[in-house]
Design a protein around this motif. Sequence first.
Motif, mmCIF file in Angstrom:
data_model
loop_
_atom_site.group_PDB
_atom_site.id
_atom_site.type_symbol
_atom_site.label_atom_id
_atom_site.label_comp_id
_atom_site.label_asym_id
_atom_site.label_seq_id
_atom_site.Cartn_x
_atom_site.Cartn_y
_atom_site.Cartn_z
ATOM 1 N N TYR A 1 0.869 -1.168 0.000
ATOM 2 C CA TYR A 1 0.000 0.000 0.000
ATOM 3 C C TYR A 1 0.902 1.213 0.000
ATOM 4 C CZ TYR A 1 -4.794 -1.490 0.239
ATOM 5 O OH TYR A 1 -6.027 -1.971 -0.069
ATOM 6 N N GLN B 1 -3.286 -1.732 6.042
ATOM 7 C CA GLN B 1 -4.401 -0.970 5.456
ATOM 8 C C GLN B 1 -5.417 -1.869 4.778
ATOM 9 O OE1 GLN B 1 -4.486 2.342 2.849
ATOM 10 N NE2 GLN B 1 -2.519 3.061 3.623
ATOM 11 N N SER B 2 -4.908 -2.970 4.203
ATOM 12 C CA SER B 2 -5.817 -3.825 3.434
ATOM 13 C C SER B 2 -6.750 -4.611 4.346
ATOM 14 C CB SER B 2 -5.036 -4.769 2.520
ATOM 15 O OG SER B 2 -4.266 -5.650 3.291
#
Lengths: 408, 379
Positions: A216, A376-377
Motif C-alpha cells: 500500500y 491498510q488492506s
Amino acid sequence: MEFAFDAREDSLRREVQAFIAEELTAAIREDIDAGELGVQFGPIATAFFDKVRARGWTGVSWPVEYGGQGRTAMDQFIIEEEFGRAGLRIGGAGTGAPAILASGTEEQKRAFVPGCIRGDIIFAQGYSEPGCGTDLAGIQCRATRVGDTYVIRGQKTFMTSAHVATHIFLMVRTDPASRRHAGLSILLVPIDAAGITIRPLWTIQNDPVAPRGTTYGENRTNEVFFDDVVVPASCLLGEEGDGWNVAQRGLSIDRVGARRYLMSVLRDEDIVNWLKKDEAPNRALRADPVVRDKVAELWIEGQVCRLLTMRSMTIARRGGDFVHEASAEKVFAPEHGVRATEAIGQILGPHAQLLSSSPEAVEEGVFAHNLLGAFQSTINHGSVQVMRDQIARKGLGLPRPGKRGETV
Amino acid sequence: MDVLPDEDEAAIQATAEDFLAAECTPALVRAAERDAARWSPALFARIAELGWLRLCLPEEDGGDGLPLTHLAVLFDVLGRHLAPVPMHGTMVGAITLARCGTPAQRAILPAVGRGEARIALAIQEADGSWSADALALRGRREGDGIILDGAKSFVDGFRESTHAIAAFLLDGAPALALLESDAPGLSATDLVTTAKDSSASLVFDGVRVPASRIIAGAAPLRLLMDLAAAFLAAQMAGAARRATERAADYAKDRVAFGQPIGAFQAIQHMAADMLIGAEGAQLLAREAIWRLGEGLPATVEAAQAKAFANEKCLAACRSAQQIHGGIGFIEVHDQQLWYRRVAAWAHRCGTAREHRRTVAAALLDQQGPVRLDVPLVAE
C-alpha cells in the motif's frame, strides 16, 4: 474440479508476459512512477497504454456495446495479474463502471463505461465520512432534490483518488428522515462541480515516498467538502433511496480479483526470491531451519489465498451466487499479507525498519514500507471484523447481536 | 479453472452426505470405539455395496474409472461423519497398486472394489518420521522372495486389514511389499490413540514375501505417501467443517447473558476463523488430489494440504470445544468425537513441521525464481 487454466488462457498469459517484457522500457516506467496512483502519466506512458488498449486488454470482461471486449472475467484476471506483477494497474477504474453496468440507465452506461475503459473517466469512491467508515449506514452527507437537480451538502473522507479523478461515485442520504441503509442514494458527481473542495490527507507513506512494489504505497488520500453543490438529477444511479444496494453491486466486484490477491501474496514470492540470492547473508538465512519453516508456512498460506481467489472466480463464472466466500477471501488474504510482512521483518532484522531514503535499505526499503502499509488492506473495503460478522451470519447462520434478551 | 465440485462430483457428495448422515451416527462411531474390532464392518459393507470403493479404480481392475476428485469429495464426507471404516489405507494402497503394480499385484483390486480386501499402510517406524529417508525395515533376497526383518509403527487400520503395504529398504533403496496381514512372522501390538480407532505396531520376524509382491523404487512410495497425506487432509477438512457447523448450531441455542451465545461477536469471529480454516484445508487437499489424479507431481501440494490441515482443522475442532464450554469435555456429549478423531489425524501421515520442511526444500534449494501460481516440484 479443474485446478488449471485452459490452453487458451495459458497462451493469453504468455502473450501478455511477452508484451510486457518487450514494451515496458525503463523510460516508460519512470514516466509512470512520476505520475500518481497509476492514472496520471506523461506522453511516453500514454503511448504505452494506447498500445495496451489496442491489444484489447482493458475493459476485457465488459460488454462490447460499451467499449469492452466481452471476454471472460478470468481473461481479465490474467491480464490484470500480469500487469500487476509488472507494477502496473490497468483496467478497473474502481467501483464506478461495474456498478453503472449493474444499475445504470442506458444513457449512463454509454456516457461512462467507454470512458472508464479508455481511462479518461476516473471515479473516486465517496463513501467514508468523518463519522462513519465501515458502517456506511451512518452516512450524513445530504443531497436534497430541488426541481431537476440535487443539492449536495456535507463532507467525505479517505477519498484516495479524488485529486486525480474526473468523477465521484458519491453515496449520500437523500431522505433526511431515513435511518441506516434506507434513504441512501448514489450520485455520479463531476469533480469540477462548483462548491467541491479537495484537501489532501497525507499518509504515513508520504515521507519518504514508498518504492514501487509496496503493498500500500499511496502517499496521499483526501477529504472532500460539498458546499451546496448542484448537480442534475440525471446524476442519480439506480433508484433514489436504493443506494445501499447499488453500491453493494460494485463493492462485491471490488473485493475479488487480481489486485487484492496480488497485494496479499507478492510478499511471499519476494522473501523467497530474496533469500535465494547468491550472497552470504542470504545463504546463511536460507539455511536457518527457523527461517525455512516460517517461509514454508507463509507460502502455504499464500496458496490458500490463491485458492480462495480462484474459488471466488469460479463462483462468479457460475453466476455469482456468493454466500460468505468473498468475505472469507477478504479476511484471510489481507491478514496473511500482514502476517507475511511482519514475519519477513523478523527474518531481515534491523534492515526491515529502513525506509526508501535510508542508507543500507534492503530492496529500496520496500519491506519497511510494507510494514507501514500492509495493514491498510485489513481496514479498507470492509474491515476484516465486519467481514467476519458476514461469514458468521451468512456462512453459519449465527444471529445478529441484539440488546440483552432479544435477538435482532 | 473451476475449483468447486462439478455436477458428477456434487451428486456423489450429496448422495454420500445423505447416506452417512442417516447411517453413520455418533452412536455408531461410539459403538465402533467400544467394540474390540474398533471399526464398523456393517457400515463398510454398505459402503462397498454403494460402490464407493470401486469409484476411482481403473475399469480394467473392476472399477468405474472416475477421476480421483470423486474420492476427494468422498473423504470430505467420510470425515464429516467420522466414518469408522478402513477407507483411507485401502484407497491409498489400491490407487498406488493401480498406478504402479504389475498385473499380478493388481489382481487384488476387484476384491478391494467389493470391500473384501482391506489394506493397511505400514510406512512409519518407531521414530515416527514421515519420510522415505527414515526407513529401517530391511528386506534380504532369499530364493525367489524377500525376507523382511524389522518393525513398523503407527499402522492404522491394521486390525481390520486383509493386506498390508509395507515400505522397506531393498539393496539400500525404497521398495513396497504387498503382504497378507496374517503372514507368518508378522505380529501386531495395538496402540491406544486419542481417536480410539485401530492402530498398531508391527514386528517383522523373517516375514517372507514373494518377489512378485514387491514394487521397487522410490516413486511408488512417493505416490503412496502423497495420496495418504492428501486424502487424510481432505478427511480432516470435512471433519473440521462439520465440527464448525455443530458448534454454530449449539451457539444458536445456548443462551448466556440473555441472548444466544452465537450472537456475541467473540463467538462469531471465532466461528468465522474455524470456517476459513476448514475451507482452506479443503481447497489445498482438493488441488493436491486433482493433481494426483492428473498424474502431475503433487508432493508439494500434498505437503501444503496436510501441514495446513494439521494446524487449522485441529484448531477448528478445538474452538468447537471452546464454544461448547464444559459440556464439550464430557464423554457422553458427542462433540468430543470430532476433537478426538482430528487430534489423532493431525499426527498421522506427517506433521506440519515435516511437511513444511518438504515445502521449504522445494522453495529454497532449487535454482530460479518462484511464483505462487507455478507449481513447485519436490526433488
